[in-house]
Every structure is written in structure tokens, then in C-alpha cells.
Design a protein around this motif. Structure first.
Motif, PDB file in Angstrom:
ATOM      1  N   PRO A  50       0.756  -1.180   0.117  1.00  0.00           N
ATOM      2  CA  PRO A  50       0.015  -0.046   0.048  1.00  0.00           C
ATOM      3  C   PRO A  50       0.874   1.354  -0.122  1.00  0.00           C
ATOM      4  O   PRO A  50       0.392   2.369  -0.685  1.00  0.00           O
ATOM      5  CB  PRO A  50      -0.867  -0.069   1.204  1.00  0.00           C
ATOM      6  CG  PRO A  50      -0.756  -1.455   1.606  1.00  0.00           C
ATOM      7  CD  PRO A  50       0.597  -2.142   1.000  1.00  0.00           C
ATOM      8  N   GLY A  51       2.068   1.141   0.636  1.00  0.00           N
ATOM      9  CA  GLY A  51       2.878   2.374   0.582  1.00  0.00           C
ATOM     10  C   GLY A  51       3.512   2.794  -0.655  1.00  0.00           C
ATOM     11  O   GLY A  51       3.559   3.810  -1.137  1.00  0.00           O
ATOM     12  N   PHE A  52       3.602   1.609  -1.550  1.00  0.00           N
ATOM     13  CA  PHE A  52       4.004   1.978  -3.033  1.00  0.00           C
ATOM     14  C   PHE A  52       3.083   2.502  -3.672  1.00  0.00           C
ATOM     15  O   PHE A  52       3.199   3.511  -4.429  1.00  0.00           O
ATOM     16  CB  PHE A  52       4.415   0.606  -3.611  1.00  0.00           C
ATOM     17  CG  PHE A  52       4.789   0.505  -5.103  1.00  0.00           C
ATOM     18  CD1 PHE A  52       6.006   0.942  -5.431  1.00  0.00           C
ATOM     19  CD2 PHE A  52       4.035   0.372  -5.960  1.00  0.00           C
ATOM     20  CE1 PHE A  52       6.283   0.978  -6.855  1.00  0.00           C
ATOM     21  CE2 PHE A  52       4.108   0.304  -7.395  1.00  0.00           C
ATOM     22  CZ  PHE A  52       5.210   0.736  -7.763  1.00  0.00           C
ATOM     23  N   LEU A  53       1.625   2.002  -3.536  1.00  0.00           N
ATOM     24  CA  LEU A  53       0.519   2.621  -4.270  1.00  0.00           C
ATOM     25  C   LEU A  53       0.280   3.826  -3.936  1.00  0.00           C
ATOM     26  O   LEU A  53      -0.029   4.857  -4.857  1.00  0.00           O
ATOM     27  CB  LEU A  53      -0.777   1.704  -4.248  1.00  0.00           C
ATOM     28  CG  LEU A  53      -0.647   0.368  -4.536  1.00  0.00           C
ATOM     29  CD1 LEU A  53      -2.017  -0.351  -4.090  1.00  0.00           C
ATOM     30  CD2 LEU A  53      -0.619   0.190  -5.787  1.00  0.00           C
ATOM     31  N   GLU A  54       0.355   4.370  -2.615  1.00  0.00           N
ATOM     32  CA  GLU A  54       0.206   5.840  -2.292  1.00  0.00           C
ATOM     33  C   GLU A  54       1.369   6.927  -2.906  1.00  0.00           C
ATOM     34  O   GLU A  54       1.133   7.926  -3.272  1.00  0.00           O
ATOM     35  CB  GLU A  54       0.187   5.902  -0.775  1.00  0.00           C
ATOM     36  CG  GLU A  54      -1.173   5.452  -0.303  1.00  0.00           C
ATOM     37  CD  GLU A  54      -2.360   5.917  -0.693  1.00  0.00           C
ATOM     38  OE1 GLU A  54      -2.340   7.304  -0.957  1.00  0.00           O
ATOM     39  OE2 GLU A  54      -3.490   5.360  -0.767  1.00  0.00           O
ATOM     40  N   THR A  55       2.694   6.306  -2.751  1.00  0.00           N
ATOM     41  CA  THR A  55       3.834   6.957  -2.966  1.00  0.00           C
ATOM     42  C   THR A  55       3.475   7.209  -4.725  1.00  0.00           C
ATOM     43  O   THR A  55       3.875   8.496  -5.064  1.00  0.00           O
ATOM     44  CB  THR A  55       5.137   6.320  -2.808  1.00  0.00           C
ATOM     45  OG1 THR A  55       5.090   6.166  -1.444  1.00  0.00           O
ATOM     46  CG2 THR A  55       6.229   7.219  -3.334  1.00  0.00           C
ATOM     47  N   THR A  56       3.211   6.286  -5.321  1.00  0.00           N
ATOM     48  CA  THR A  56       3.412   6.603  -6.907  1.00  0.00           C
ATOM     49  C   THR A  56       2.117   7.296  -7.193  1.00  0.00           C
ATOM     50  O   THR A  56       2.318   8.048  -8.333  1.00  0.00           O
ATOM     51  CB  THR A  56       3.326   5.195  -7.688  1.00  0.00           C
ATOM     52  OG1 THR A  56       2.208   4.197  -6.987  1.00  0.00           O
ATOM     53  CG2 THR A  56       4.547   4.352  -7.592  1.00  0.00           C
ATOM     54  N   LYS A  57       1.087   7.209  -6.777  1.00  0.00           N
ATOM     55  CA  LYS A  57      -0.145   7.924  -7.036  1.00  0.00           C
ATOM     56  C   LYS A  57       0.038   9.403  -6.626  1.00  0.00           C
ATOM     57  O   LYS A  57      -0.202  10.336  -7.616  1.00  0.00           O
ATOM     58  CB  LYS A  57      -1.322   7.478  -6.061  1.00  0.00           C
ATOM     59  CG  LYS A  57      -2.669   8.304  -6.245  1.00  0.00           C
ATOM     60  CD  LYS A  57      -3.509   7.755  -5.413  1.00  0.00           C
ATOM     61  CE  LYS A  57      -5.069   8.802  -5.526  1.00  0.00           C
ATOM     62  NZ  LYS A  57      -6.171   8.089  -4.636  1.00  0.00           N
ATOM     63  N   HIS A  58       0.747   9.798  -5.752  1.00  0.00           N
ATOM     64  CA  HIS A  58       1.099  11.046  -5.415  1.00  0.00           C
ATOM     65  C   HIS A  58       2.260  11.619  -6.525  1.00  0.00           C
ATOM     66  O   HIS A  58       2.070  12.939  -7.085  1.00  0.00           O
ATOM     67  CB  HIS A  58       1.874  11.237  -4.190  1.00  0.00           C
ATOM     68  CG  HIS A  58       2.411  12.780  -3.562  1.00  0.00           C
ATOM     69  ND1 HIS A  58       1.748  13.889  -3.596  1.00  0.00           N
ATOM     70  CD2 HIS A  58       3.833  13.076  -3.663  1.00  0.00           C
ATOM     71  CE1 HIS A  58       2.594  14.936  -3.508  1.00  0.00           C
ATOM     72  NE2 HIS A  58       3.768  14.529  -3.491  1.00  0.00           N
TER      73      HIS A  58
END
Length: 649
Positions: free
Chosen positions: A70-78
Motif C-alpha cells: 500500500p505504501g508503494f501505491l500511495e507514493t506512486t499515486k502522489h
């Protein structure tokens, strides 16, 4: 029977009175048996049981992949909303990176079926395979984790090794996209399909997408096929998309990388004019491509009829030696076999009957040593037919090639990767049997965004959509291909109330427009009129999903050149990246006709790896995906974001 309000009120008063002890509780009435309607015609209990068994078998063969952090998803989304895409695209973006073609995949391996003996029971064989597969998964996960951490450290230090797009030296180190993970098949049942196909096949056709063949033939698959007794032929598919120049360049590249393996080019579709002048594609293999494929199979068959060197050196072995394949094959019949006379389904996938000891010893499934005398006593009989297996990663065109060879639709083919769930055996002619193997994502150090670009992963299983749009946008000018208008152009210009000297006021034309992945998805949602159900915001998730489908399904044509290709020779334009502009007008017409962006192919079977975050926050939290999709469909007919508020007089 539905009760009235008075009845429910009386029951509630009675219940409270019993609870207070004012009256005695009523006597318990016997429960009525649930009335069960008789089953409809064709919906008997046996039919329902068969349907349940079929659904369980389908789920058993469903591909499994690792879940993203989930951290990868949030970082890449930003980062997808803040990092601008590199424009113009670098001139060397059309070359497949060395990190993909030669990524050190020698450490990874394809799981091999462990040895078994005829005295073992089915449960023993299954337990042996389960234990081996768990050990293989642990080892492979550790190797992939080290590779992932190493690439993330390289990104942090300023050297981007895992990205498919060119690096931007002007961007800050902390603003770079993190290295994505890689996916590979994690379901043992799917690997068993590959094991069985390679065991029963005498010739293996390994299909590679001609747009990026090295991605579909990693060294893990190469080493696995080298350990098999079957002969391998590399088949380049989708030559009509990549073009003859790229196909010839990739053929020369593969001949240098894999000397000794025959390489054949094929195209499995022909274009016809359908209703209302729209192009329609049907399965068809032109005669020149059919001749090349049949001639390659004939050459390999002739090599299998020649005794190996170890047998020719021993006179006794030479007298006992027999070829592992059928001697006489009607090759002319293969050239003209089409229509209803071919493609008959074989009842079972057993080995060709009448094998002798020579064929059994060559298989991985070796019998016990004490049974060798019994096998030696068997009289050798020639196999009844030649078995040819088709293997490869998802979406390379295995089922499409089968339909093109038969000249009639025999097996299910789809633009969705992984449509084939179980291997299928069909007769091409009475002498040749074809086996269609389901596509498997092979272990390789290939980033996830490159796997999505190649169509290896089904789009419905991809959760990092903004990240994939950003990485693909580094290789394709999506804003030009889709004809998008920047979202900032819809906003009214802000009046500049500052005082400027003569000739010093900057012109609005001098302001350069930068695109981000989120702005591309927003612009495409505005173009299609896709908005969320309640907030009325652009449905960027649906837009990104549709763009990825356009790329994976070939509606946006692209192709790589081999590493080391001279850009002056190929005449590459740096602004286009890997986009093929020779049929741009035709494909732009297809994109305009496809108003839904191809998002309907897998709407009913979406099974994403991770939970997709809602763009509308708490306001749309309780809205299900199906309701949102239906409401978005209703609102997509209007023009503009708030067009649904228009009133017809």
C-alpha cells in the motif's frame, strides 16, 4: 406473507410484556419446513453440481500474483500527479533497454516437475510437488526481493536501473518513481499445465511477441526448454503490427542471442471491411507464413530422425535405436488443411501409444531402476502421430495462431491475457496433434509497468494504474495519440493586475504546458465525459484503466527496436517514442469509435490484486463499484463534466 404495521406493533408489545413478566410466554409453534420450488428444466441438482464443479475448477486455474505494498501505491499515486512527463521523448526510447533484454535472469528458474516413480500414489506425487513448489517460491521471492531492493537503492542514488522510461537528470532524486516489483505465476496448478504440455510434446513452438521478443523469452524459460528433449522453434507473432523491418531486425538479434534455434515469423489475422465500413479482423494465416512454419517443423522433424552422436558411435546401440517421433508425416496435408476437417478435439492428453524404452527414458518421469528390465522387454512401436505444443506468456497469440492454422474458430481467443485456462489437444491432421498451453508469466527481472505494456498482465489485476500511465507516458505521447486537451485550458485565465514595463510582460503563448500522468487521465475522462457518481469529478481511475487497455489490446500501436540499433538507419523520431505512426489515421478512427475505451471487456470479471482507492474520499465510500459504473455510464452521454445538469426544454 408480509405483515402489516399493526401486526408488527402487536408482536412488539407482546414481546415486551413477556419480557416484563406480565403474561406467560406463548407456546412455541413447530417450524414450518421451507417450501422449495421444483427445479426448472435443465436446472436439476446434478446440473447445479456440475456447474459448481466447473466454477471451482476455473478458480483453481486462476493465475495468482503478489500483492503490491500500500505504501508503494500511495507514493506512486502522489508522484504521478506531480512529476511531469519527459517531453520531447528521448530518441533512444524506441530501443529496448539492455536492462530488460539482458537483466541477469540467470539466477531465476522455471519450476521443474520433481521426479516420481510408478509405485507412488497420487497423494504422494501431489505432496512431493507441493513441497518442491513451496521451496521454489521461497527461493524465487528472495531473489526478486534482492533485485527490487538493489534497484530502489540505485534510484535513490540517482541511477535508475529498473524504469522502462528514460531518466530525467533535471529532476530531484527524491522525486523519482520508485522501482516497481515484478510479477510471475504463483499458482502450482497453472505450472502443471506447462509441465504436462512439455512432457507430451515432441516439438515445441515458443511464441514471442515481435514488438518486444526478449521480454517473452527470458533466460529462465530458455534454460528450462534446453533441459527438455523436445525440439524448440521460436515463432514471432504479430508481425503485422510491428512491421517487416522490425521483425527482420528482431530475427537477426535473436539468431545472435540463441544460435541454432529456428525462428519463424507469422501473422494470424487479416483485415476485412465489416458493417458500416469498420475494419473487422478474422483468423487467417497467409500461405507464405504457413509454408515457413511447416518447413521449419519439417526440418526439425528430419533432425529427430537422425541418431545422436552417442548412438552412432556404438554399433549395438545404433541397431536398437528407434526415432522418438513418427517417421512419415504428410507435410503437404499441413499446408492445405483447413475448415471443418481439422481441429477435432482429442479425448485425452495421453502420450502417443506404443512407446518403447527409448522414449520413456528421455522423459522426466523416469521409472524405478528395478523396472528397467520390464521396460526393456517391451517391443517398440512407432508413435501414432506427431505432437506439437504451443507455449508462451499470456497474450502472445497462441490460441489465435491455432485458429489461423485451422482456418476456423476452434479455440477461444481474446484480447484479455490468460483467457486459456487448461491445455487443449486438437488434431491438425491425422498425423499431427497440436497442444495449446495456457499462458504463464515467467520469472524474469522485468518491471511491472513493462509487463503491463506488453500485455502480459491482465489489466483487471493491475492496481497501480497511475504509476503504469506515468511509465508508459515516458515512451508514448499519449496526449497526442488520444487528442487530449490539457485540463488547465478549461479554466478561465486569471487576470494579471501587476504593472509591467513596455515589452516585459510575458506572453501566455510562451508558457509551456507540462503533462503529468494524472492530467492525462483527467483529460481523457473529460473527453469521454466520465465522472464519478456523487461528486461529479473526472473518473480518472476508469480513464486510466481504459488507456491501459488501449495499449495492451494493440489499439495504440507500438513496438521496440533491438538494442544497439542505429537510430539514423531506422529513421526514428524522438517525439514519438515507440509509437508506430504509419497507421495513425486508421487507429485514431478506431479510438474515436470506441467511446468506452475498451473498458467493457473485463468489467464483469474485475478481480484486482489490491483495493483500489476511491478518488472521491468519504463522499463515495459507501458506493459499490457496480453502482458507480452504472451511474458513470448514464452520465457519460453528456458533454462536459456538469453536462448532466442540463435541462431539455
Amino acid at each position: 406473507m408480509r405483515r402489516s404495521g399493526k401486526q408488527r406493533k402487536a408482536e412488539l408489545q407482546l414481546k415486551r410484556a413477556v419480557k416484563r413478566g406480565d403474561i406467560a410466554p406463548p407456546e412455541a409453534q413447530p417450524r414450518r419446513k421451507n417450501f422449495r420450488r421444483p427445479p426448472k428444466l435443465g436446472h436439476s441438482l446434478d446440473a447445479r453440481l456440475l456447474a459448481d464443479d466447473a466454477s471451482r475448477a476455473a478458480r483453481k486455474l486462476q493465475s495468482q500474483f503478489v500483492k503490491l505494498d500500500p505504501g508503494f501505491l500511495e507514493t506512486t499515486k502522489h508522484l504521478a500527479a506531480t512529476l511531469p512527463l519527459t517531453r520531447p521523448i528521448s530518441a533512444d526510447a524506441c530501443l529496448l533497454g539492455i536492462d530488460h533484454a539482458q537483466s541477469g535472469s540467470d539466477q531465476l528458474s522455471v519450476p521443474r516437475r520433481p521426479k516420481w516413480k510408478y509405485t507412488m500414489s497420487k497423494d504422494d506425487v501431489d505432496a512431493n510437488e507441493q513441497g518442491y513448489f513451496r521451496r521454489w517460491m521461497t527461493q524465487t521471492d528472495a531473489i526478486v526481493e534482492r533485485w527490487h531492493n538493489q534497484n530502489n537503492q540505485s534510484v535513490a542514488s540517482g541511477t535508475d536501473l529498473g524504469s522502462a522510461g528514460p531518466s530525467d537528470p533535471d529532476s530531484a532524486v527524491q522525486d523519482k518513481m520508485p522501482c516497481p516489483p515484478t510479477h510471475f505465476e504463483r499458482n502450482l496448478e497453472v505450472w502443471r499445465q506447462l509441465w504436462r504440455v512439455t512432457e507430451i510434446s515432441q516439438i515445441l513452438l515458443c511464441l514471442l511477441d515481435s514488438r518486444c521478443p526478449p521480454l517473452h523469452f527470458p533466460s529462465s524459460l530458455d534454460s528450462y526448454l534446453a533441459s527438455r528433449k523436445a525440439k524448440v522453434i521460436l515463432v514471432l507473432t504479430k508481425v503485422d503490427i510491428a512491421g517487416p523491418e522490425r521483425a527482420e531486425a528482431w530475427t537477426a538479434y535473436l539468431q545472435k542471442q540463441h544460435p541454432g534455434l529456428p525462428i519463424v515469423q507469422v501473422e494470424a489475422y487479416q483485415q476485412k471491411v465489416g458493417e458500416q465500413g469498420r475494419p473487422v479482423y478474422e483468423s487467417h494465416l497467409p500461405l507464405p507464413f504457413r509454408e515457413r512454419l511447416v518447413n521449419a517443423m519439417r526440418q526439425v522433424h528430419e533432425e529427430m530422425l537422425i541418431p545422436p552422436e552417442r548412438v552412432r558411435s556404438d554399433e549395438a546401440k545404433l541397431q536398437r535405436w528407434n526415432p522418438p517421433v513418427k517417421r512419415k508425416i504428410d507435410w503437404n496435408g499441413l499446408l492445405h488443411a483447413h475448415g471443418k476437417k481439422v481441429g477435432s478435439i482429442v479425448g485425452g492428453a495421453a502420450m502417443p501409444k506404443g512407446q518403447g524404452r527409448e522414449d520413456i527414458v528421455g522423459d522426466v518421469q523416469e521409472p524405478e531402476q528395478e523396472g528397467s528390465e520390464k521396460e526393456e522387454a517391451l517391443e517398440w512401436q512407432e508413435p501414432e502421430f506427431l505432437t506439437v505444443g504451443l507455449i508462451g506468456q499470456p497474450n502472445v497469440g497462441k490460441s489465435s495462431l491455432l485458429n489461423a492454422l485451422f482456418g476456423i474458430h476452434k479455440v477461444r481467443a481474446s484480447r484479455t491475457p490468460g483467457k486459456t485456462k487448461h491445455f487443449q489437444t486438437l488434431f491438425w491432421t491425422p498425423d499431427v496433434r497440436l497442444v495449446d498451453c495456457p499462458g504463464l508469466v515467467m520469472p524474469a527481472f522485468t518491471p511491472m509497468d513493462t509487463q503491463v505494456l506488453s500485455g502480459i498482465l491482465p489489466i483487471s489485476r493491475v492496481s497501480a494504474i497511475p504509476f503504469c500511465i506515468h511509465q508508459i507516458g515516458q515512451l508514448l505521447p499519449l496526449e497526442i495519440i488520444l487528442g487530449l486537451i490539457h485540463p488547465s485550458a478549461n479554466n478561465a485565465p486569471i487576470e494579471d493586475k501587476r504593472t509591467w514595463r513596455d515589452g516585459k510582460q510575458p506572453s501566455l503563448k510562451d508558457k509551456k504546458t507540462h503533462w503529468t500522468a494524472t492530467e492525462i487521465m483527467t483529460a481523457y475522462a473529460n473527453k469521454k465525459g466520465w465522472v464519478t457518481a456523487k461528486a461529479g469529478r473526472p473518473d480518472i481511475h476508469r480513464a486510466g484503466n481504459a488507456i491501459l487497455r488501449l495499449v495492451a489490446e494493440g489499439k495504440i500501436t507500438w513496438a521496440f527496436w533491438p538494442p544497439g540499433t542505429d537510430l539514423t538507419v531506422v529513421g526514428s523520431s524522438g517525439d514519438n517514442g515507440i509509437w508506430l505512426t504509419r497507421d495513425a489515421d486508421q487507429h485514431s478512427q478506431e479510438l474515436d469509435e470506441d467511446d468506452d475505451g475498451g473498458s467493457c471487456d473485463e468489467t464483469d470479471e474485475v478481480d484486482s490484486i489490491d483495493e483500489v482507492s476511491d478518488e472521491d474520499g468519504d463522499e463515495d465510500e459507501n458506493l459499490t463499484g457496480e453502482e458507480e459504473h452504472q451511474n458513470a455510464e448514464l452520465k457519460s452521454v453528456a458533454v462536459g463534466r456538469f453536462g448532466v445538469l442540463a435541462i431539455d426544454d
